[in-house]
Scaffold this active site. Structure first.
Site, PDB file in Angstrom:
ATOM      1  N   TYR A 151       0.854  -1.192   0.000  1.00 33.87           N
ATOM      2  CA  TYR A 151       0.000   0.000   0.000  1.00 33.87           C
ATOM      3  C   TYR A 151       0.885   1.235   0.000  1.00 33.87           C
ATOM      4  O   TYR A 151       1.827   1.321   0.779  1.00 33.87           O
ATOM      5  CB  TYR A 151      -0.899  -0.001   1.243  1.00 33.87           C
ATOM      6  N   ASP A 252       9.269   2.815  -0.145  1.00 30.43           N
ATOM      7  CA  ASP A 252       8.213   3.456   0.640  1.00 30.43           C
ATOM      8  C   ASP A 252       8.469   3.085   2.099  1.00 30.43           C
ATOM      9  O   ASP A 252       8.117   1.993   2.547  1.00 30.43           O
ATOM     10  CB  ASP A 252       6.843   2.963   0.168  1.00 30.43           C
ATOM     11  N   LYS A 280       4.284   9.086   8.930  1.00 26.80           N
ATOM     12  CA  LYS A 280       4.036   8.534  10.271  1.00 26.80           C
ATOM     13  C   LYS A 280       4.976   9.073  11.363  1.00 26.80           C
ATOM     14  O   LYS A 280       4.799  10.184  11.815  1.00 26.80           O
ATOM     15  CB  LYS A 280       4.061   7.003  10.201  1.00 26.80           C
TER      16      LYS A 280
HETATM   17  N1  PMP Z   1       2.744   4.012   2.458  1.00 25.57           N
HETATM   18  C1  PMP Z   1       2.650   3.073   3.418  1.00 25.57           C
HETATM   19  C2  PMP Z   1       3.655   1.972   3.461  1.00 25.57           C
HETATM   20  C3  PMP Z   1       1.616   3.139   4.355  1.00 25.57           C
HETATM   21  O1  PMP Z   1       1.521   2.195   5.286  1.00 25.57           O
HETATM   22  C4  PMP Z   1       0.693   4.203   4.293  1.00 25.57           C
HETATM   23  C5  PMP Z   1      -0.445   4.339   5.278  1.00 25.57           C
HETATM   24  N2  PMP Z   1      -0.642   3.360   6.172  1.00 25.57           N
HETATM   25  C6  PMP Z   1       0.845   5.156   3.272  1.00 25.57           C
HETATM   26  C7  PMP Z   1       1.887   5.032   2.375  1.00 25.57           C
HETATM   27  C8  PMP Z   1      -0.104   6.300   3.145  1.00 25.57           C
HETATM   28  O2  PMP Z   1       0.093   7.190   4.179  1.00 25.57           O
HETATM   29  P1  PMP Z   1      -1.066   8.190   4.642  1.00 25.57           P
HETATM   30  O3  PMP Z   1      -2.149   7.375   5.230  1.00 25.57           O
HETATM   31  O4  PMP Z   1      -0.376   9.110   5.627  1.00 25.57           O
HETATM   32  O5  PMP Z   1      -1.508   8.939   3.426  1.00 25.57           O
END
Ligand code: PMP
Length: 426
Positions: A151, A252, A280
């Protein structure tokens, strides 16, 4: 709700949830919070401190969701709260550069040797979306490779076989939901999805399309389909393929950055990405994201380059202060902190694993550093486990595809209590 007749004791989650559903789709501002995957009604949180969250009725829970991994120090960590209070008094947003942004950018560049320059955004979604635009702009190519179950936020072309809520809801509704309604086919035609940990599949696709592949984006440890560790050499081989075919490798690290080690998965596995996405932990509990990498690539960004990217609240002084304070606390004592987080988490997972061995239930526990998942045969089994824990004051993420997190504030007593409760509910 009329504040005059507002009596907290009479408020049940049902009432709140029904009220929420009148005004907010599904009653929540992010889908997995809804408890759809585990059934029942979400608990509404009023406050939090350390390892604990407290609901509107005052019930205490040991929290293993930790705002989906954003809080590595714990809730309302004193030092973070103090600096944030001071920051707020100096104004909450200027829309002009600040010295604070330089300090945070420097911290990020020091933590990640692969990052020479960095731009701050407001979420992980924005970080991934912007990094991909930059990779496309820099290479002049269109296609991207992502992995099934990873994701990277909810940009249209990334919602293809995505993890997190998309995985959760396709399993709840038992449908093969490869993308979201509202995403035109044309928007995803450049997204190639490959199975995670399958380097042969990557090679096959790259051989066929490399002339038009801008980047490969990967969660170095997948944490949105349960926690799935990369196979030995998987990341190294991705690096080699990208070098050979001149493809941008994007890590990511929205979850893994400052979580697996201070320098994220790149420090842990000794591999450098071309571009890195962060979020995060970087915001210390405030909305933030960042993407960074080689200077040569980053200088393609507007205003000096032709890849456009912007944000009204980007580099927000309050979020930057919370992030900077968090990073400084982590860095101050990083060896001790990461070691202790790892050993607490390992102890918890080993203890839970022992309990499960004695039961008839088949589970797969996967752990790395301070994150883990307990994966059951079916979501129904997880739902039962989740509610058993919840009743006893333990808050796990409401879907088994989401990772659990420990923080600096989780005490040995918290862990011992959690183990006792797992034994009891099984
Ligand atoms: N990349 C990863 C690996 C994530 O786990 C998440 C959200 N859990 C995101 C991107 C997206 O981040 P956000 O919810 O702050 O938009």
């Amino acid at each position: 709700m009329n504040p005059k007749t507002h009596n907290p004791k009479l408020i049940t989650y049902n009432l709140l949830f029904n009220e929420a559903k009148k005004y907010i789709p599904g009653g929540v501002n992010s889908p997995v919070r809804s408890f759809y995957a585990v059934g029942g009604v979400p608990v509404f949180i009023k406050k939090a401190k350390g390892s604990k969250i407290y609901d509107t009725l005052g019930k205490e829970y040991i929290d293993y969701c930790m705002s989906w991994g954003a809080l590595i120090l714990g809730h309302a960590y004193n030092e973070v709260v103090d600096t944030v209070k001071k920051a707020v008094e100096n104004g909450t947003s200027y829309g002009a550069p600040t010295e604070l942004e330089i300090l945070l950018a420097k911290e990020i560049c020091e933590a990640f040797p692969s990052i020479e320059m960095v731009r701050l955004v407001n979420s992980g979604t924005e970080a991934c979306m912007s990094a991909i635009r930059l990779a496309r702009g820099y290479t002049g190519k269109n296609k991207i490779i992502k992995f099934d179950g990873c994701y990277h936020g909810h940009a249209d072309y990334l919602l293809v076989k995505a993890g997190s809520g998309m995985k959760t809801f396709s399993s709840v509704f038992n449908v093969q939901c490869s993308t979201s309604l509202g995403v035109p086919k044309d928007f995803v035609k450049h997204t190639i999805v490959v199975p995670y940990n399958n380097i042969d599949a990557v090679e096959k696709v790259v051989k066929k399309y490399h002339k038009d592949i801008a980047c490969i984006i990967v969660e170095p440890v997948a944490a949105n389909m349960g926690v799935v560790l990369p196979k030995e050499n998987f990341l190294k081989e991705l690096r080699e393929i990208c070098d050979y075919y001149k493809i941008i490798l994007i890590f990511d690290e929205v979850i893994t950055g400052f979580r697996l080690a201070y320098g994220g998965a790149q420090e842990l596995f000794g591999i450098r990405a071309d571009l890195t996405c962060l979020g995060k932990i970087l915001g210390g509990g405030f909305p933030i994201g960042a993407f960074g990498g080689k200077k040569e690539i980053m200088e393609y960004l507007s205003p000096i380059g032709k890849v456009y990217q912007a944000g009204t609240l980007s580099g927000n002084p309050v979020a930057v202060t919370a992030g900077l304070t968090t990073l400084r606390i982590l860095k101050r004592n990083k060896e001790k902190i990461y070691k202790s987080l790892e050993s607490k988490t390992k102890f918890l997972c080993d203890s839970i694993s022992e309990i499960f061995k004695k039961s008839k239930l088949e589970v797969k526990i996967s752990q790395i550093a301070s994150m883990f998942t307990i994966f059951f045969e079916t979501p129904k089994h997880y739902a039962k486990f989740f509610h058993g824990l919840l009743k006893q004051g333990i808050y796990f993420p409401p879907s088994q595809y989401e990772a659990c997190f420990l923080s600096l504030s989780h005490s040995e007593e918290d862990i011992a209590k959690t183990v006792r409760i797992v034994r009891k509910i099984l």
